[in-house]
Write a protein that holds these residues in place. Structure first.
Motif, PDB file in Angstrom:
ATOM      1  N   ALA A  84      14.696   9.493  -1.667  1.00  0.00           N
ATOM      2  CA  ALA A  84      15.124   8.922  -2.950  1.00  0.00           C
ATOM      3  C   ALA A  84      16.628   9.098  -3.145  1.00  0.00           C
ATOM      4  O   ALA A  84      17.331   8.164  -3.548  1.00  0.00           O
ATOM      5  N   LYS A  85      17.125  10.275  -2.845  1.00  0.00           N
ATOM      6  CA  LYS A  85      18.562  10.564  -2.996  1.00  0.00           C
ATOM      7  C   LYS A  85      19.386   9.665  -2.080  1.00  0.00           C
ATOM      8  O   LYS A  85      20.391   9.077  -2.500  1.00  0.00           O
ATOM      9  N   ALA A 145       8.921  10.054  -0.671  1.00  0.00           N
ATOM     10  CA  ALA A 145       9.262  10.140  -2.090  1.00  0.00           C
ATOM     11  C   ALA A 145       7.957  10.260  -2.858  1.00  0.00           C
ATOM     12  O   ALA A 145       6.953   9.653  -2.487  1.00  0.00           O
ATOM     13  N   GLU A 198       9.622   9.524  -8.165  1.00  0.00           N
ATOM     14  CA  GLU A 198      10.876   9.119  -7.528  1.00  0.00           C
ATOM     15  C   GLU A 198      10.846   7.640  -7.148  1.00  0.00           C
ATOM     16  O   GLU A 198      11.821   6.909  -7.384  1.00  0.00           O
TER      17      GLU A 198
END
Length: 146
Positions: free
Chosen positions: A99-100, A119, A123
């Protein structure tokens, strides 16, 4: 060992073997039981008829599966497996930081590249709501396969 007939929320039926009834309950509770056809984790035991011994025999004769359990149950399963293998071969695994990483690429903070990872539902929902183009890979990750 115990064999269960399972059914997913999409209606796919398949069989799987477990060490015991408790082992099934434990794996199912941890989200480690998923559909052999589509990979979703919304799987329940299907109604099954127990093997009944023939008259005069002490126990029922075990029936051999029609196909090895390692083979796809449906041609679509083989295609989905090939698609997953293609994505995994041609992208970078970023694990739990998917996700980041996806958000950083979407915002232009990092260069775009093909990635795959994990994720949770929250997320993934947040990424979709923010317009980040993501798709789930079909089938369970290899370490979560039944």
């Amino acid at each position: 060992m115990i064999r269960y007939t399972l059914k997913c929320a999409e209606g796919h039926r398949f069989e799987s073997w477990f060490q015991s009834a408790d082992a099934f309950d434990t794996l199912h509770g941890k989200g480690m039981v998923s559909c052999a056809v589509c990979g979703i984790e919304d799987v329940q035991k299907a109604m099954m008829a127990p093997p009944v011994p023939k008259k005069g025999k002490a126990e029922a004769e075990p029936t051999a599966p029609e196909r090895p359990l390692s083979e796809p149950a449906h041609p679509a399963e083989a295609m989905l497996r090939q698609m997953r293998e293609h994505v995994e071969k041609n992208s970078t695994y970023v694990g739990g930081s998917f996700a980041k990483e996806a958000r950083a690429m979407h915002l232009g903070d990092t260069p775009e590249r093909a990635i795959h990872g994990e994720a949770n539902a929250q997320e993934a929902k947040s990424l979709i709501e923010d317009g980040v183009p993501i798709l789930p890979l079909p089938g369970p990750p290899p370490e979560k396969a039944n």
